[in-house]
Enzyme design. Structure first.
Site, PDB file in Angstrom:
ATOM      1  N   TYR A 149      12.425  28.651  13.450  1.00  0.00           N
ATOM      2  CA  TYR A 149      11.550  27.831  14.293  1.00  0.00           C
ATOM      3  C   TYR A 149      12.127  27.626  15.690  1.00  0.00           C
ATOM      4  CZ  TYR A 149       8.940  26.696  10.046  1.00  0.00           C
ATOM      5  OH  TYR A 149       8.173  26.764   8.900  1.00  0.00           O
ATOM      6  N   ASP A 211      15.054  24.502   0.880  1.00  0.00           N
ATOM      7  CA  ASP A 211      15.525  25.765   0.292  1.00  0.00           C
ATOM      8  C   ASP A 211      17.001  26.006   0.559  1.00  0.00           C
ATOM      9  OD1 ASP A 211      13.004  26.974  -0.791  1.00  0.00           O
ATOM     10  OD2 ASP A 211      12.388  26.697   1.279  1.00  0.00           O
ATOM     11  N   HIS A 450      13.867  35.877  10.925  1.00  0.00           N
ATOM     12  CA  HIS A 450      12.563  35.534  10.368  1.00  0.00           C
ATOM     13  C   HIS A 450      11.873  34.492  11.232  1.00  0.00           C
ATOM     14  CE1 HIS A 450      13.438  31.485   8.519  1.00  0.00           C
ATOM     15  NE2 HIS A 450      14.665  31.913   8.699  1.00  0.00           N
ATOM     16  N   TYR A 532       1.459  23.402  10.597  1.00  0.00           N
ATOM     17  CA  TYR A 532       2.151  22.115  10.478  1.00  0.00           C
ATOM     18  C   TYR A 532       3.483  22.130  11.224  1.00  0.00           C
ATOM     19  CZ  TYR A 532       6.136  23.005   7.324  1.00  0.00           C
ATOM     20  OH  TYR A 532       7.347  23.396   6.792  1.00  0.00           O
ATOM     21  N   ARG A 533       3.938  23.296  11.630  1.00  0.00           N
ATOM     22  CA  ARG A 533       5.272  23.458  12.212  1.00  0.00           C
ATOM     23  C   ARG A 533       5.319  24.860  12.791  1.00  0.00           C
ATOM     24  NH1 ARG A 533      10.457  22.781   8.163  1.00  0.00           N
ATOM     25  NH2 ARG A 533      12.131  22.514   9.685  1.00  0.00           N
TER      26      ARG A 533
END
Length: 615
Positions: A149, A211, A450, A532-533
Site C-alpha cells: 500500500y 496475515d 505486490h 476500503y484501502r
C-alpha cells in the site's frame, strides 16, 4: 550467493530491535530471506549509484539544510538522518523507512528527504512546530510495514518521514482484568504477543493478528486493517487516542481525555462528539498512543478447511457463508481463496510450475494442485471454531451440513497435512499467534512485489461473481497477469482482495499492474463497489470514486484539513486529502492520459510556496 548462516546473522530478532522477529520464527525468517534473495536480480553487495537528497518543492535547498541542522540541535544529531544514500528495498523484516520498498512507479517518486526519530510525544510536537516554521512537509509512519500500500513512502516527494517506531515502542499497560492494552506506535504484533507470553498471560488472553505479525498494532488499526479472530476489525477494537495535531497541540480522545483516566482502553466514546474516526486513514493528526481491547481465551479452538471443485461454485458458496457469518456460526473473518494461491504460497517461482507467457493455464494449475497435500480444488475455505468442545462441535455440524450442499465439497482432514502446510499458518493466525508465512507468494515473480485491489461489497454470490469477472477480464487485458483472488467476509460486508504480484525491476510489468489496477477501480466504482484501502499511487483516484453529491465528502475532508492544518505540512495528499497550498497544482494522481499507460506516473506538481501559490 550468501550462505544460510550469513543470512541468519542479519535477521534482526526482538532482542536486538523493536522491529525484529521473535525467536520462535527465526528459522522461518532465515528461509524466507534466502528465498527472496534467490529470486532477486539484484546482486548482493553490488555498488549502486550515488543519489542526492530529494528536496521538497517550495523549500529552498540552503534553507532546507539549515532547517535540518536546526532539527538536529533540537532532537539530537543521531535522531535526524538525511536520505542521501542508495535506496535499498530490503524485505519484510529489514524494510526501508525512506521509500516504498515495493514501488509500482519510479522508485524516486515516493521518497523522503530525511528521517527523524522522536522519542516521546513531546519530541513529536517539536518536529511539528519545526515543520510549520519552515513549511517542510512531514510524513509519519508507525513502523513502515504497510507493504503493498506504499510502505514507508511519503505521498509528497521530499517530505521528512517521522519514524515513530524506533524510539517509541513501549507497551504502556496490559490489563488482565479488563483484557486491554495501551501501546505506542512501534509495538508490533510480534512484540505484544511475546510480552503476553513473558508475563504469563498468553493462555489468558489473545491478540488478533493480521496475515503477517511484523506490523504496528497501532498503525494497522489506524489504516483499518483486519485480522482473523472474532476481534478481527482492528479499528473497532481500539479505544482512545493520544494525538499530536498539525499545529503541535496534543489532544486525547474518548476516556483518555479524562485526567487520571482509569478506563482509557475500556470504553471508546467518552463524552461529546466522537472524533476518533477523523484520525483513521487521514492526515489530520499524528497518533502517539492507542488503547486496544484483547480477546479472552475462548476455552478451545479448532481450525477447519473445506474445498470446492468448480469455479462456478463461487456464488453458492458465498450465499451459504452469508447467514452463517451474520449469525456468528462462522465466527472469524472468512477466508475463501483460489487454488492458484495454494501453488504461489509454497514460495516457489512461477517458472517452477509453468514456463510460458500469459496467465498460467487452469489445466497446469489443477494438475499441480492435485499433487499437493490437500489435493485439487478451485476454492478453499479456511475457518476456525472457538469455545469448549461441545459448542465447537455444534457449530461445526451446522457448517458441515451447509457446505456439503455444494456438490463435491469436502472437509480436508488436518491430520493429513504436513507441519509446513499453509493450513497451519491460517490456524496460528486465527488463534492469535503471529506468523511469517503469507508473503511467500511474492516469490512468484523475480524481485517480487505486490499491490492490492480491495473493493468492498455485500455478502452476495452475484456480487462475488461480478467482481471476479471484472478482475479476470482486466488481468487478461493487461499482459495476462495471474489472478490471485481471495474473498474475506466480515459480519455484513465482503472484501475481494486481489493481489497483483509483479517484478518491480521491470518497468513494463509495473505499468501493466498499474493500468490493471486503475481500470479495476473505475470498473468497480461503476458497479457500486468502493475500495476500503489502497496504494499511495491510487489514493486520489479512489477518493474520487466517493463522489456522491458532487464530491461532498471530499470537500468536507478539505475543510477539516484546512482548519486543523492551516500550513498544510502533515502528510499532504494522504488518502486523497490535499491541503490548500497543494490543491489543484498538479500533485494529484488520478490516472488517465499517459498516467499508468506508456509512461511512469509522477505527481511532482507545479510547486508550492509559503503563500500557497504555484512556485
Amino acid at each position: 550467493m550468501s550462505t544460510t548462516s550469513e543470512v541468519a546473522t542479519s535477521v534482526p530478532t526482538l532482542a536486538d530491535k523493536h522491529s525484529g522477529i521473535p525467536q520462535y520464527l527465526l528459522e522461518k525468517a532465515v528461509n524466507a530471506k534466502k528465498a527472496i534473495r534467490e529470486g532477486s536480480t539484484d546482486k548482493v553487495g553490488e555498488k549502486k549509484p550515488a543519489r542526492s537528497v530529494a528536496i521538497p518543492q517550495g523549500v529552498d535547498e540552503d534553507t532546507f539544510f539549515k532547517a535540518i541542522d536546526e532539527l538536529r540541535g533540537t532532537l539530537g544529531a543521531q535522531h535526524v538522518e538525511l536520505n542521501d544514500k542508495p535506496l535499498e528495498d530490503g524485505w519484510y523484516m529489514e524494510h526501508p523507512n525512506t521509500h516504498d520498498a515495493m514501488t509500482i512507479i519510479d522508485q524516486e517518486e515516493f521518497v523522503s528527504s530525511a528521517v527523524v526519530y522522536p522519542g516521546s510525544t513531546e519530541d513529536v510536537q517539536k518536529v511539528v512546530v519545526w515543520a510549520n516554521k519552515h513549511l517542510v512537509p512531514i510524513s509519519p509512519i508507525s513502523m513502515g510495514r504497510n507493504l503493498g500500500y506504499g510502505g514507508a513512502g511519503p505521498r509528497v516527494r521530499g517530505a521528512v518521514v517521522i519514524d515513530l517506531g524506533r524510539r517509541m515502542h513501549a507497551i504502556l499497560d496490559i490489563s488482565p482484568e479488563d483484557y486491554t492494552c495501551l501501546v505506542e506506535p512501534g509495538v508490533s504484533y510480534y512484540a505484544l504477543y511475546e510480552e503476553l507470553q513473558k508475563r504469563g498471560l498468553g493462555d489468558h488472553m489473545w491478540i488478533d493478528v493480521p496475515d503477517l505479525g511484523g506490523g504496528s498494532v497501532m498503525g494497522n488499526a489506524l489504516d483499518r486493517g483486519v485480522g482473523y479472530s472474532p476481534y478481527g476489525d482492528h479499528w473497532a477494537a481500539h479505544s482512545g487516542l493520544e494525538v499530536v495535531m498539525p499545529t503541535g497541540e496534543v489532544v486525547r480522545t474518548g476516556m483518555g481525555a479524562l485526567e487520571g483516566s482509569n478506563t482509557w482502553a475500556c470504553f471508546p466514546y467518552g463524552f461529546g462528539p466522537y472524533i476518533d474516526g477523523m484520525f483513521s486513514q487521514s492526515n489530520f493528526g499524528i497518533v502517539t498512543k492507542m488503547g486496544m481491547t484483547l480477546m479472552p481465551n475462548p476455552g478451545g479452538y479448532e481450525s477447519f478447511m473445506y474445498t470446492f471443485p468448480r469455479e462456478e461454485d463461487l456464488p453458492q458458496i458465498i450465499d451459504i457463508i452469508r447467514p452463517l457469518r451474520i449469525s456468528n456460526i462462522l465466527e472469524n473473518v472468512a477466508q475463501l481463496r483460489h487454488v492458484v494461491q495454494a501453488l504461489a504460497v509454497r514460495g516457489q517461482p512461477r517458472t517452477h510450475w509453468y514456463g510460458g507467457s500469459g496467465p498460467i493455464p487452469d489445466a497446469v494449475v489443477h494438475e499441480a494442485a492435485a499433487a499437493l497435500p490437500a489435493g485439487d480444488y478451485t476454492w478453499a475455505y479456511f475457518g476456525m471454531a472457538y469455545g469448549p468442545a461441545a459448542a465447537r462441535q455444534h457449530k461445526l455440524g451446522i457448517v458441515d451440513a451447509a457446505f456439503r450442499r455444494v456438490p463435491g465439497a469436502r472437509r480436508v482432514d488436518a491430520a493429513d497435512l504436513p507441519a509446513d502446510d499453509y493450513f497451519w499458518s491460517r490456524d496460528r493466525v486465527a488463534r492469535g499467534t503471529p506468523d511469517l508465512h503469507e508473503l511467500r507468494w511474492c516469490n512468484w515473480r523475480p524481485n517480487g512485489s505486490h499491490v492490492a485491489f480491495s473493493p468492498v461489497s455485500p455478502i452476495r454470490g452475484a456480487d462475488a461473481a461480478a467482481l471476479l469477472e471484472l478482475a479476470r477480464r482486466r488481468h487478461t487485458e493487461f499482459g495476462g497477469i495471474d489472478l490471485f483472488p481471495a474473498f474475506c467476509v466480515g459480519l455484513r460486508e465482503m472484501h475481494l482482495i486481489v493481489e497483483i504480484v509483479f517484478d518491480r525491476r521491470d518497468a513494463g510489468r509495473r505499468r501493466d499492474a498499474m493500468r490493471c489496477l486503475r481500470a479495476m477501480v473505475d470498473d468497480a466504482a461503476a458497479l457500486g463497489y468502493g475500495e476500503y484501502r489502497t496504494h499511495l499511487a491510487l489514493m486520489d483516484q479512489v477518493a474520487g470514486t466517493y463522489a456522491w453529491g458532487g464530491g461532498a465528502l471530499g470537500r468536507l475532508h478539505e475543510t477539516i484539513k484546512d482548519a486543523v492544518d492551516p500550513n498544510g505540512i502533515l502528510a499532504p495528499g494522504r488518502c486523497g486529502v490535499w491541503p490548500r497550498r497543494y490543491r489543484g497544482k498538479g500533485w494529484e494522481m488520478r490516472g488517465g492520459g499517459d498516467q499508468g499507460a506508456d509512461h511512469e506516473e509522477t505527481s511532482q506538481g507545479k510547486g508550492v510556496d509559503g503563500a500557497g501559490k504555484a512556485a
